[in-house]
Enzyme design. Structure first.
Site, PDB file in Angstrom:
ATOM      1  N   ASP A 234       0.880  -1.179   0.000  1.00 47.02           N
ATOM      2  CA  ASP A 234       0.000   0.000   0.000  1.00 47.02           C
ATOM      3  C   ASP A 234       0.912   1.223   0.000  1.00 47.02           C
ATOM      4  O   ASP A 234       2.115   1.123   0.299  1.00 47.02           O
ATOM      5  CB  ASP A 234      -0.935   0.011   1.221  1.00 47.02           C
ATOM      6  CG  ASP A 234      -0.195   0.055   2.552  1.00 47.02           C
ATOM      7  OD1 ASP A 234       0.809  -0.682   2.690  1.00 47.02           O
ATOM      8  OD2 ASP A 234      -0.589   0.825   3.445  1.00 47.02           O
TER       9      ASP A 234
ATOM     10  N   GLU B  64      -0.036  -0.921   5.935  1.00 45.83           N
ATOM     11  CA  GLU B  64       1.059  -0.415   6.768  1.00 45.83           C
ATOM     12  C   GLU B  64       0.948   1.086   6.959  1.00 45.83           C
ATOM     13  O   GLU B  64       1.188   1.611   8.039  1.00 45.83           O
ATOM     14  CB  GLU B  64       2.414  -0.748   6.124  1.00 45.83           C
ATOM     15  CG  GLU B  64       3.601  -0.558   7.073  1.00 45.83           C
ATOM     16  CD  GLU B  64       4.215   0.827   7.043  1.00 45.83           C
ATOM     17  OE1 GLU B  64       5.093   1.090   7.867  1.00 45.83           O
ATOM     18  OE2 GLU B  64       3.819   1.676   6.211  1.00 45.83           O
TER      19      GLU B  64
HETATM   20  C1  LIG Z   1       8.984   3.606   7.528  1.00 45.00           C
HETATM   21  C2  LIG Z   1       7.781   3.240   6.698  1.00 45.00           C
HETATM   22  N1  LIG Z   1       8.132   3.286   5.326  1.00 45.00           N
HETATM   23  C3  LIG Z   1       6.643   4.204   6.965  1.00 45.00           C
HETATM   24  O1  LIG Z   1       6.467   5.130   6.202  1.00 45.00           O
HETATM   25  N2  LIG Z   1       5.893   3.993   8.045  1.00 45.00           N
HETATM   26  C4  LIG Z   1       4.801   4.850   8.448  1.00 45.00           C
HETATM   27  C5  LIG Z   1       3.952   4.036   9.386  1.00 45.00           C
HETATM   28  C6  LIG Z   1       2.970   4.823  10.163  1.00 45.00           C
HETATM   29  C7  LIG Z   1       3.184   5.389  11.362  1.00 45.00           C
HETATM   30  N3  LIG Z   1       2.029   5.990  11.707  1.00 45.00           N
HETATM   31  C8  LIG Z   1       1.191   5.794  10.734  1.00 45.00           C
HETATM   32  N4  LIG Z   1       1.755   5.071   9.795  1.00 45.00           N
HETATM   33  C9  LIG Z   1       5.339   6.100   9.133  1.00 45.00           C
HETATM   34  O2  LIG Z   1       6.384   6.037   9.781  1.00 45.00           O
HETATM   35  O3  LIG Z   1       4.688   7.161   9.013  1.00 45.00           O
HETATM   36 ZN   LIG Z   2       5.336   4.960   4.422  1.00 42.86          ZN
HETATM   37 ZN   LIG Z   3       6.773   1.876   4.242  1.00 44.05          ZN
END
Ligand SMILES: C[C@H](N)C(=O)N[C@@H](Cc1c[nH]cn1)C(=O)O
Ligand SMILES: [Zn+2]
Ligand SMILES: [Zn+2]
Length: 492
Positions: free
Chosen positions: A110, A175
């Site tokens: 996603d 994610e």
């Molecule tokens: C590190 C990863 N690619 C990412 O972008 N994770 C998101 C996950 C997240 C955290 N809160 C909501 N979604 C992020 O770090 O923003």
């Molecule tokens: Zn991300």
């Molecule tokens: Zn990511």
């Protein structure tokens, strides 16, 4: 099969690395096809596209010869009361040789929202190559790395070479909205993880031009704060000046969360933050990080801190509060003279060791209620936590970190930096806690890839060298794992 460490085995790996170079245009084309799917998990209207992306991924793993289980993840209840299906998750396995190490790769297909109107130079869903960079949503986060991992395996198959490790996959499509339901999926499939030796995530970027291995991430506590004044929006000429406006209340609350120096003003929020030890303090000196380059790639002139050490510590081991947006507020072009009736402020606090989400939730709720009380407003206030992802820090003495170091050295000719990451992998700590297996992040994205930003990209070079890195990692891990098993057997 030839024993590892022999010249013939080195030759096998060299053949694989050459094949990856020779087929790079094909690999880039595959990424273009994946990036054409607008699998934005945060947009309910695009949910079917996320599901389509999950099915495309599942088919690709099946073609590799993998056993694929597509797991139904039930329904998501939206805050507006609607229910929509979650995209399914993928659990898959490839090869099952008890003599080999088993690696489980976790990734997501996603993406964050993207539209040309946000200021993209190119169509975010039509991958465009400019000066060696592959631009488009999901290029680095996380379609490029997931596909690179699959290509590393496909290369072995195409060359009819033995894959030196057993593979498992857990791929998800939520994610970017905090991985709801995934911890339960893992908890309910512990058998799937029972023969896994190592878990690898490749969902972040390097800190500089130097390759890196990541052993820690921050968590995230995401809050909605809702203020409602009435049933419908009103004319600001007819009602402005005689009512308590929801937007005024919300803006006041949001302005009382963090000060201009970046300090979070919520009482108690720093209480649990792990103290800095002498040993940890020393680690920052040797990490390659070019402050000026980091500023250039962010497009921001002035950071809150001046030294490399301060910057890294505020990204890796200090919480930060970001105000993301306001739902229900007028945000278009033009001059609509409206008084919005219900507005939802969205902010999140990146979590670090040893913060505890339930405690943070209590502190935030109490603080917002206290601030709101100062307004003597009759409006309705609601505060709720929507994502509670915890931070993760791994043991870098685990064998797979050594294997990855060797693989980086082989492919890039340098020893990688050991880094942490300010962003969040909601499942990283869950994987460790529930399975007790070693978890490592092996990033292939460049520091200037612009995850979540306009003009996200991955360079062709990182994408292709990253594919080689994964192939080399399988070989290095297999060698070290075999040595470990042999040593254990000798001991007994
Ligand atoms: C590190 C990863 N690619 C990412 O972008 N994770 C998101 C996950 C997240 C955290 N809160 C909501 N979604 C992020 O770090 O923003
Ligand atoms: Zn991300
Ligand atoms: Zn990511």
């Amino acid at each position: 099969m030839l024993p590892f460490g022999t010249d013939a085995n080195e030759k096998h790996l060299d053949d694989i690395l050459s094949y990856i170079d020779e087929h790079q245009d094909e690999f880039v084309q595959n990424l273009k096809e994946w990036m054409a799917v607008p699998s934005d998990s945060s947009d309910p209207e695009l949910r079917s596209e996320v599901t389509r992306m999950m099915n495309i991924t599942a088919e690709r793993i099946k073609t590799l010869g993998g056993n694929v289980e597509i797991v139904d993840m039930g329904f998501e209840k939206l805050y507006d009361g609607r229910s929509i299906p979650f995209p399914p998750a993928i659990l898959a396995e490839l090869e099952k040789d008890p003599a080999k190490a088993t690696v489980c790769f976790y990734g997501h297909v996603d993406v964050q929202p993207a539209s040309k109107e946000d200021g993209w130079k190119t169509d975010p869903y039509n991958m465009t190559e400019i000066n060696g960079n592959l631009y488009g949503r999901g290029a680095t986060d996380n379609k490029g790395p997931v596909l690179a991992w699959i290509h590393a395996l496909e290369t072995h198959k195409s060359l009819k070479q033995d894959i030196p490790v057993n593979l498992k996959f857990i791929i998800e499509g939520v994610e970017e909205i905090g991985s709801p339901g995934l911890a339960d999926l893992i908890a309910g499939h512990l058998q799937f993880f029972s023969d896994v030796d190592y878990i690898v995530i490749s969902d972040n970027v390097w800190l500089s031009k130097k390759p890196a291995l990541t052993y820690g991430t921050r968590g995230n506590a995401y809050f909605f704060v809702e203020v409602e004044s009435g049933q419908k929006d009103l004319h600001s000429g007819t009602f402005g000046g005689i009512i308590h406006e929801a937007m005024r209340d919300l803006v006041y609350i949001l302005a009382n969360l963090v000060d201009s120096s970046g300090h979070i003003v919520i009482p108690g929020i720093y209480d649990d933050v792990a103290p800095l030890t002498e040993e940890e303090n020393k680690l920052y000196e040797n990490i390659e990080f070019d402050l000026e380059e980091h500023k250039n790639s962010s497009g921001v002139d002035t950071f809150l801190y001046k030294t490399k050490e301060e910057i890294l510590q505020h990204l890796w081991r200090q919480p930060s509060l970001t105000i993301h947006g306001i739902e229900g507020a007028f945000s278009g072009t033009g001059t609509k003279t409206v008084i919005p009736s219900k507005v939802i402020g969205k902010f999140s606090i990146r979590q670090v060791p040893n913060m505890r989400i339930p405690e943070v939730e209590k502190q935030v709720t109490k603080h917002i209620e206290d601030v709101f009380a100062r307004l003597h407003s009759p409006n309705k206030l609601k505060v709720y936590l929507t994502i509670g992802a915890v931070p993760w820090v791994a043991n870098i003495d685990d064998l797979q970190y050594k294997a990855a170091k060797n693989a980086v050295t082989k492919v890039f000719g340098v020893i990688p930096d050991m880094i942490r990451d300010g962003s969040t992998i909601p499942l990283a700590k869950t994987f460790h806690d529930l399975t007790q297996k070693s978890v490592m992040m092996l990033p292939i994205g460049g520091a200037d890839d612009g995850e979540h930003s306009q003009n996200e990209k991955i360079s062709r070079s990182n994408y292709i060298q990253g594919t080689k890195l994964f192939a080399s990692y399988f070989h290095e891990l297999s060698k070290l794992h075999k040595d470990l098993i042999d040593a254990k057997q000798l001991k007994n």
